[in-house]
Design an enzyme around this catalytic site. Structure first.
Site, PDB file in Angstrom:
ATOM      1  N   TYR A 101       1.494  -1.807   7.564  1.00 39.53           N
ATOM      2  CA  TYR A 101       2.032  -0.946   6.322  1.00 39.53           C
ATOM      3  C   TYR A 101       1.732  -1.647   5.249  1.00 39.53           C
ATOM      4  CZ  TYR A 101       4.746   1.804   3.441  1.00 39.53           C
ATOM      5  OH  TYR A 101       5.256   2.408   2.082  1.00 39.53           O
ATOM      6  N   GLU A 189      -0.219   4.509  -0.305  1.00 42.17           N
ATOM      7  CA  GLU A 189       0.494   3.959   0.891  1.00 42.17           C
ATOM      8  C   GLU A 189      -0.716   4.226   1.862  1.00 42.17           C
ATOM      9  OE1 GLU A 189       4.687   5.091   2.408  1.00 42.17           O
ATOM     10  OE2 GLU A 189       3.160   6.530   3.529  1.00 42.17           O
TER      11      GLU A 189
END
Length: 382
Positions: A101, A189
């Site tokens: 992530y 993101e």
């Protein structure tokens, strides 16, 4: 301005990040044609401005063309958290060895950019933060200094990623930071950022929020055209108004985002429900006011309209003139409550005085005006 996944990937690709080939489609026929051009296996992915697509059945692996046809048929029209799927992204499937992530956003309290990196990708970052907060490596970047290579490398090492991809990760994260800053994003993101079996980092998903106020530096028209808006919001947007539709019966017009939010709160505190948030900014001339009143007037749920203006740069006499002219141009269905204060407010009051009636009410304070607007909407005003 939230982007669809495919738009986010196109945005990332423009900054040199590796993304999978794919095509955006709107029909089953086009989904099949895209899969034939890309070659199976592919992923069939719903494009909506919300998370939870996979759990809702909006992301499917298709090993062959028949599976593409089946999944596209099932996903188009699917309701995912109130968002109906109208677009699909057909993407070449990727093999996955590891999932990470990575993101950048603004930490307003620290007045710095915040980067988050974790070796536990592929799940919602909120779940990682709750269950294993130590798995998230954070970095704060001074906007003046930017993200240096050494700083980025220390960040990668702190996240305990596979050592074999350290240099790739440093390079990709610096590109992600460049996309975030140069692209005027509020959020970038990647979840997951994958490692392929061949040991290459690859962007498998993209979530991007751009600052719509930076449109003068970028061509945001393609992204703006795909923003989800109901009929009221689309009409307001075409008039250049900052409008968000809500579900109440008191229409709200204010100058400035802060005052508009306070007005919405005042309506709630008075026992009513606002029908919208509408900020006309510093320009309360006749054209702007007529546009605002027209949008609110076309909302069938509105039972009263609350115009709340505090004049700083905006002058009260200009506001009053705008309201008077706008009422001549728009056939208003609902009663209007006006609170007008600040620069030249007294002049504005005198201009409005001949027009006052039980359908146009001038009230001295915001709290009293909110109460009057709510009473009118509920049919309980004297």
């Amino acid at each position: 301005m939230d982007l669809f996944e495919y738009q986010g990937k196109q945005f990332f690709a423009s900054y040199g990040m590796p993304v999978s080939p794919g095509e955006a489609v709107t029909t089953v026929h086009d989904a099949v044609a895209a899969a034939e051009r890309l070659g199976t296996p592919v992923m069939v992915k719903a494009q909506v401005h919300t998370g939870g697509r996979g759990k809702a059945g909006g992301v499917k692996f298709a090993a062959d063309i028949d599976a593409v046809r089946t999944h596209a048929s099932n996903i188009l029209g699917l309701d995912i958290r109130g968002h109906v799927v109208e677009n699909l992204w057909i993407e070449k499937a990727s093999d996955i060895a590891e999932e990470y992530y990575a993101s950048f956003t603004l930490d307003r309290s620290a007045k710095q950019h915040l980067g988050m990196l974790s070796a536990e990708g592929g799940v919602e970052i909120e779940a990682v933060a709750e269950q294993n907060p130590d798995a998230i490596a954070k970095i704060w970047v001074n906007p003046v200094d930017g993200l240096t290579e050494d700083q980025c490398r220390r960040w990668v090492l702190a996240a305990n990623l596979n050592p074999d991809v350290t240099e790739q990760a440093v390079e990709l994260l610096r590109k992600l930071y460049e996309a975030y800053t140069a692209g005027d994003a509020d959020l970038v993101e990647i979840n997951p950022l994958i490692v392929t079996p061949e040991g290459r980092l690859h962007v498998l998903d993209a979530k991007v929020t751009l600052d719509g106020n930076a449109g003068f530096r970028h061509d945001l028209a393609p992204f703006d055209a795909t923003q989800p808006r109901d009929g009221r919001e689309a009409a307001a947007h075409s008039k250049g108004l900052q409008y968000v539709g809500l579900e109440g019966s008191v229409g709200v017009i204010a100058n400035g985002a802060g005052l508009a939010m306070s007005t919405v709160d005042a309506v709630n505190q008075a026992g009513g429900r606002p029908a919208n948030f509408l900020d006309i900014g510093g320009g309360a001339n006749a054209d702007v006011m007529a546009g605002a009143l027209e949008v609110i007037n076309n909302d069938p749920d509105v039972r009263s309209i609350f115009i709340n203006i505090f004049g700083g740069i905006t002058r009260g006499d200009e506001v009053a003139n705008g309201i008077i002219q706008a009422m001549d141009r728009v056939d208003i269905r609902s009663p209007i409550v006006i609170r007008l204060d600040g620069t030249n407010a007294v002049v504005g009051w005198s201009m409005l005085d001949p027009y006052l009636s039980d359908r146009l009410v001038l009230v001295p304070t915001m709290v009293e005006a909110a109460e009057q607007a709510v009473a009118l909407a509920q049919g309980s005003a004297p």
